[in-house]
Write a protein that holds these residues in place. Sequence first.
Motif, PDB file in Angstrom:
ATOM      1  N   LEU A 237      43.748  63.226  20.768  1.00 41.03           N
ATOM      2  CA  LEU A 237      44.758  62.672  19.866  1.00 41.03           C
ATOM      3  C   LEU A 237      46.121  63.294  20.124  1.00 41.03           C
ATOM      4  N   SER A 238      46.146  64.625  20.335  1.00 41.85           N
ATOM      5  CA  SER A 238      47.449  65.254  20.548  1.00 41.85           C
ATOM      6  C   SER A 238      48.013  64.849  21.910  1.00 41.85           C
ATOM      7  N   TRP A 239      47.121  64.584  22.853  1.00 37.84           N
ATOM      8  CA  TRP A 239      47.588  64.099  24.151  1.00 37.84           C
ATOM      9  C   TRP A 239      48.260  62.736  23.986  1.00 37.84           C
ATOM     10  N   LEU A 240      47.712  61.960  23.047  1.00 38.61           N
ATOM     11  CA  LEU A 240      48.301  60.647  22.786  1.00 38.61           C
ATOM     12  C   LEU A 240      49.561  60.767  21.937  1.00 38.61           C
ATOM     13  N   GLY A 241      49.861  61.980  21.482  1.00 39.56           N
ATOM     14  CA  GLY A 241      51.065  62.180  20.697  1.00 39.56           C
ATOM     15  C   GLY A 241      50.844  62.113  19.192  1.00 39.56           C
ATOM     16  N   TRP A 242      49.555  62.056  18.772  1.00 46.05           N
ATOM     17  CA  TRP A 242      49.233  61.993  17.348  1.00 46.05           C
ATOM     18  C   TRP A 242      49.045  63.412  16.824  1.00 46.05           C
ATOM     19  N   GLN A 243      50.117  64.082  16.531  1.00 46.13           N
ATOM     20  CA  GLN A 243      50.001  65.499  16.190  1.00 46.13           C
ATOM     21  C   GLN A 243      49.374  65.710  14.822  1.00 46.13           C
ATOM     22  N   GLY A 244      49.788  64.883  13.881  1.00 44.16           N
ATOM     23  CA  GLY A 244      49.412  65.153  12.484  1.00 44.16           C
ATOM     24  C   GLY A 244      47.952  64.865  12.167  1.00 44.16           C
ATOM     25  N   ALA A 245      47.424  63.785  12.775  1.00 44.99           N
ATOM     26  CA  ALA A 245      46.115  63.300  12.326  1.00 44.99           C
ATOM     27  C   ALA A 245      44.996  64.140  12.907  1.00 44.99           C
ATOM     28  N   HIS A 246      44.481  65.058  12.136  1.00 48.38           N
ATOM     29  CA  HIS A 246      43.350  65.868  12.587  1.00 48.38           C
ATOM     30  C   HIS A 246      42.176  65.547  11.700  1.00 48.38           C
ATOM     31  N   PHE A 247      41.416  64.573  12.096  1.00 44.87           N
ATOM     32  CA  PHE A 247      40.286  64.467  11.199  1.00 44.87           C
ATOM     33  C   PHE A 247      39.008  64.968  11.828  1.00 44.87           C
ATOM     34  N   LEU A 248      38.243  65.618  10.992  1.00 45.79           N
ATOM     35  CA  LEU A 248      37.146  66.428  11.500  1.00 45.79           C
ATOM     36  C   LEU A 248      35.799  65.834  11.127  1.00 45.79           C
ATOM     37  N   TRP A 249      34.893  65.962  12.059  1.00 47.02           N
ATOM     38  CA  TRP A 249      33.520  65.525  11.777  1.00 47.02           C
ATOM     39  C   TRP A 249      32.755  66.629  11.066  1.00 47.02           C
ATOM     40  N   VAL A 250      32.979  67.871  11.522  1.00 45.18           N
ATOM     41  CA  VAL A 250      32.244  68.979  10.900  1.00 45.18           C
ATOM     42  C   VAL A 250      32.618  69.048   9.424  1.00 45.18           C
ATOM     43  N   GLY A 251      31.608  69.157   8.585  1.00 45.79           N
ATOM     44  CA  GLY A 251      31.861  69.277   7.166  1.00 45.79           C
ATOM     45  C   GLY A 251      32.277  67.979   6.506  1.00 45.79           C
ATOM     46  N   SER A 252      31.976  66.844   7.141  1.00 51.46           N
ATOM     47  CA  SER A 252      32.306  65.573   6.485  1.00 51.46           C
ATOM     48  C   SER A 252      31.018  64.933   5.969  1.00 51.46           C
ATOM     49  N   TRP A 253      31.178  63.997   5.067  1.00 54.31           N
ATOM     50  CA  TRP A 253      30.000  63.266   4.579  1.00 54.31           C
ATOM     51  C   TRP A 253      29.356  62.500   5.735  1.00 54.31           C
ATOM     52  N   ALA A 254      30.210  62.012   6.631  1.00 55.01           N
ATOM     53  CA  ALA A 254      29.690  61.238   7.763  1.00 55.01           C
ATOM     54  C   ALA A 254      28.735  62.080   8.596  1.00 55.01           C
ATOM     55  N   ALA A 255      29.087  63.375   8.759  1.00 57.82           N
ATOM     56  CA  ALA A 255      28.226  64.257   9.541  1.00 57.82           C
ATOM     57  C   ALA A 255      26.856  64.382   8.879  1.00 57.82           C
ATOM     58  N   LEU A 256      26.874  64.442   7.558  1.00 58.64           N
ATOM     59  CA  LEU A 256      25.611  64.571   6.826  1.00 58.64           C
ATOM     60  C   LEU A 256      24.743  63.320   7.008  1.00 58.64           C
ATOM     61  N   VAL A 257      25.395  62.163   6.919  1.00 57.20           N
ATOM     62  CA  VAL A 257      24.656  60.912   7.130  1.00 57.20           C
ATOM     63  C   VAL A 257      24.097  60.875   8.559  1.00 57.20           C
ATOM     64  N   TYR A 258      24.929  61.297   9.488  1.00 55.88           N
ATOM     65  CA  TYR A 258      24.497  61.391  10.885  1.00 55.88           C
ATOM     66  C   TYR A 258      23.238  62.255  10.985  1.00 55.88           C
ATOM     67  N   GLY A 259      23.279  63.397  10.334  1.00 53.65           N
ATOM     68  CA  GLY A 259      22.118  64.301  10.353  1.00 53.65           C
ATOM     69  C   GLY A 259      20.874  63.636   9.802  1.00 53.65           C
ATOM     70  N   TYR A 260      21.024  62.972   8.649  1.00 54.77           N
ATOM     71  CA  TYR A 260      19.868  62.285   8.048  1.00 54.77           C
ATOM     72  C   TYR A 260      19.320  61.226   8.992  1.00 54.77           C
ATOM     73  N   VAL A 261      20.238  60.437   9.571  1.00 55.27           N
ATOM     74  CA  VAL A 261      19.794  59.342  10.441  1.00 55.27           C
ATOM     75  C   VAL A 261      19.011  59.899  11.625  1.00 55.27           C
ATOM     76  N   VAL A 262      19.552  60.954  12.244  1.00 50.71           N
ATOM     77  CA  VAL A 262      18.855  61.529  13.399  1.00 50.71           C
ATOM     78  C   VAL A 262      17.491  62.051  12.973  1.00 50.71           C
ATOM     79  N   ARG A 263      17.463  62.714  11.831  1.00 54.07           N
ATOM     80  CA  ARG A 263      16.206  63.328  11.411  1.00 54.07           C
ATOM     81  C   ARG A 263      15.154  62.288  11.044  1.00 54.07           C
ATOM     82  N   PHE A 264      15.580  61.187  10.427  1.00 55.98           N
ATOM     83  CA  PHE A 264      14.586  60.236   9.919  1.00 55.98           C
ATOM     84  C   PHE A 264      14.495  58.959  10.732  1.00 55.98           C
ATOM     85  N   LEU A 265      15.137  58.928  11.890  1.00 57.92           N
ATOM     86  CA  LEU A 265      15.121  57.705  12.702  1.00 57.92           C
ATOM     87  C   LEU A 265      13.698  57.279  13.081  1.00 57.92           C
TER      88      LEU A 265
END
Lengths: 569, 397
Positions: A402-430
């Motif tokens: 993102l910063s290479w593309l010039g998007w300095q401000g937008a830092h959105f993180l996967w770690v510690g997000s609800w999405a990561a938790l859903v990802y974890g559940y999906v992998v575990r119960f697939l």
Amino acid sequence: MKTFWQHYGLRGIILFCAVLVGMPLVMMIGSVVATSPQDDEVWAHILAHALGDYMVTTLALAAGVGSLSAVMGVACAWLVSMYRFWGSSFFKVALLLPMAMPAYIVAFVYTDMLDHGGRVATWLNDSTGADAGAEVWFDVRTLPMAILVMALTLYPYVFALVRASLVEQSFCVWQAGRTLGCGAWRNFWLVGLPLLRPALVVAVVIVIMETLNDFGVVSAFSLPTLTSGIYHAWLNMNSLSVAVRLALLLLVLVLLILLVERWARGNRRYHAPSGSHRQMVAEHLKGARAVVSFCFCASLVVFGFVLPFVVLLWLAAHNQHQAFAEGFVGYGLNSLALSGSAAMGAVALGFMLAWAARPPSGWLFRSLMRLASIGYAIPGAVLAIALLLWLSAVDKAQNAGLSWLGWQGAHFLWVGSWAALVYGYVVRFLALPYGAVDSALSRVTPSMEHAARTLGASAWNVMRRIHLPMMRPSLMTAGLLVFVDSMKELPLTLLLRPFDSDTLSTWVWHYARDEAFAVSAPGALLIVCVGLLPVVWLSSMISGSTAKKSGWLTNKQTALRDTNAYAPA
Amino acid sequence: MPPLKMSDSPNTKGLTVRHISHSYGGEAKRPVLDAISFHVADGAIACLLGPSGCGKSTLLRMIAGLAMPQQGQVMIDGRKVTDAGQKHFIAPEDRHVGMMFQDYALFPHLNVYDNIAFGIDERMDKTWMHQAIRRLGLHAHVGAFPHTLSGGQQQRVALLRALARSPRVLLLDEPFSGLDADNRIRVREETIELLRERSMAVLMVTHDPEEAMFMADSILVMKQGQIIQSGSPTETWLGPANAFVTELFGPVNRFCAKVCEGVVDTPLGRFAAPPSINEGTEVDLLVRPDGIGIAESTQEDFAGVHGTVVAARLLGRVSHIKVDIGNDQLLHVRIAGVILPKIGTKVAVLVERCSAFIFPCQDKQACVSDRAETYQEGAASSKAMPFSLRKERNSPL
């Protein structure tokens, strides 16, 4: 005839799923190499002082819970299937009920009641008016008690699988054993147990997997296991690298157990010879035998379900105001949304995966398929650590991009997000929806597909009009199972949840750890009630498994395969 | 053998199959279909008859567009739907073919009506479908699910489902094999009635010769991926192309012999060899059991073959009689009516010439092997006695 989509799109799905599941594990193994001197110090400390305890306790717990639940499960399955006694048909359903109880909730209930200064001790003191209760009181936070509590909630796996296997066997087999001179007892040892062995091995492995996965019970009983070691290293000692090493150890243990399972099961599979299949005719038990049987089954149901459930009800009723004040509704909604998304995600992905795997492709894709559905075998804590590593790498790469593309401000993180938790559940119960869809797909015969094509349906329409409707019950069931399992899930949730947010299970765990379990009792009760849904459905399926072998109603049988999906492939 | 009704005009109505070849396996290729060509005219019913594994069903799937042949073309009403050479392929749903599967392939999640109407558009005319449902007695079951139906009812649903879209070509894959004997006869009659009133080309696959004779206008006999004979049922019955086709229609009495001065001398008497067979060729004489008559006789008043009855059984409409004609040889005879001579009765054997067929012996091994032990091993004669057979085939008649 194969279109571009069939060639590459379907394989792409398999590859995508395999990356989704496989990359975290690869990252975990890779990260062991890169360590800091600080980590090495912590590791040396753990190696010297704690690892022995971790290993011994983990192995003792696994062995204890495995064997105790095997004895409990086989005994009660044998009793209710082969004999009739007062309440036996009730027990056929009731013995499954403890499955709805997450082990950690039962552990919290019992520690809350039986601890020094717990409810029972206090009540004893109050009623005798002296400290008499406290003096004779025993220590509840011990390994044997932990084994007992876990076996009480996990034996239903053994019960369900063994009983399903018993119902499937032709009654004539037992009768033949009897005519050949085996008494009831010898019949059990010489005919019954060998026939049930495949089911029993699968069930015990499931139980041991659940035991290794557990974090709630061992934390309630303060036991030093590998899982609690992982938490200790990461949350208290702040060393991800050490957590990774412990996680790898646990993973090796799991793989060893899977190997043993494969060896123990071999290629054994006993099919009841087709043709005349006689329903079980249960023998009537009388007198002392009936009493003993009744007491045995009743004690499992009472201690595994009724007692904890009543205590939960009582606690919840007395603490509901406090619970609502502490944000019960919010946590409930969190859990609902998370489990709902996980269920939908897992079902969608499992469906695509099973669909993509339909024309059997080469060994590479077959092993990728295996990998994609391995999540269930990986303990939640290990998976969480692996996901942390993987997602932080993704975060870094993404932000660099993102910063290479010039998007300095937008830092959105996967770690510690609800999405990561859903990802974890999906992998575990697939594995659950994948197994369900896979078996449902096998009921759509090639000629049905061909018939639909000659009747003017395009390939897409065949899926829409034939496959989807035929699989709907299986998909719903799998979704329900994933929903309930995500709701109960504790170890993964604890590590992956967003900072300062909770789900029902972590909320319950927090209060229980702070010896204020009563406050979060409504949350625990809600988890148990949701967990009851699939249990009720499972019980109707086992008894119906021979009755409706043919036709559309066979999808009830899928349920069996679904329970087998708990078993690693 | 060239097909009888091959048409080269591209505008011909009906189903045309041209030079379809297909083989499985990589290096060691095993041909499944070998240059198959035939034509089924509009309104005609053709039967592919052959033992299981001869490639019949594969061919059917290729016509339906469910599989692609490696070579050859398929045309429906003059329109090319498959051309392996030009990689031209029309999807099964756009071919206007109807196919009925051996296992019926009814959709278990749809009821009878929805199954039958699966291929029908909302806009299509449903009058015929409703009439047919009523006529076949399915109107009481339209709401039922397939697994609750009897085998015969399932068959009817599958047939109607395939017919409801008014296909130009109807393919039937062993349509009656799932039914018991009683049902089969009834359902067959219903089916043929239904097929006759719809104008389309029908191609049916079966391994049952009686079924083929009953249903078909023309029979295509297949063996190992090749069509070895085609013609009307009568032609096929009266003039089988070889021993395989003869035996396909039922067990036969088989004798091995050599052509000597244009004559084949067998224990059943002397038969004129067909002119196409060279002098000295080893040949098989095949005689259908129902082409043999017997008459009680004494040695003196009949010059032909004599024998002794060793067993006689009534099979219902026909009687099955085993006659020992000497030299350790048994003859199986079937005669309509209740004809049960006593065991040991001396009989004269009369062979109906049109039921006896002479073909060059294809399986040399069988001809020279010492003794026939089983049905499959074929006829046997000793090397020492090439002309006089020791034992006819041990057929389980």
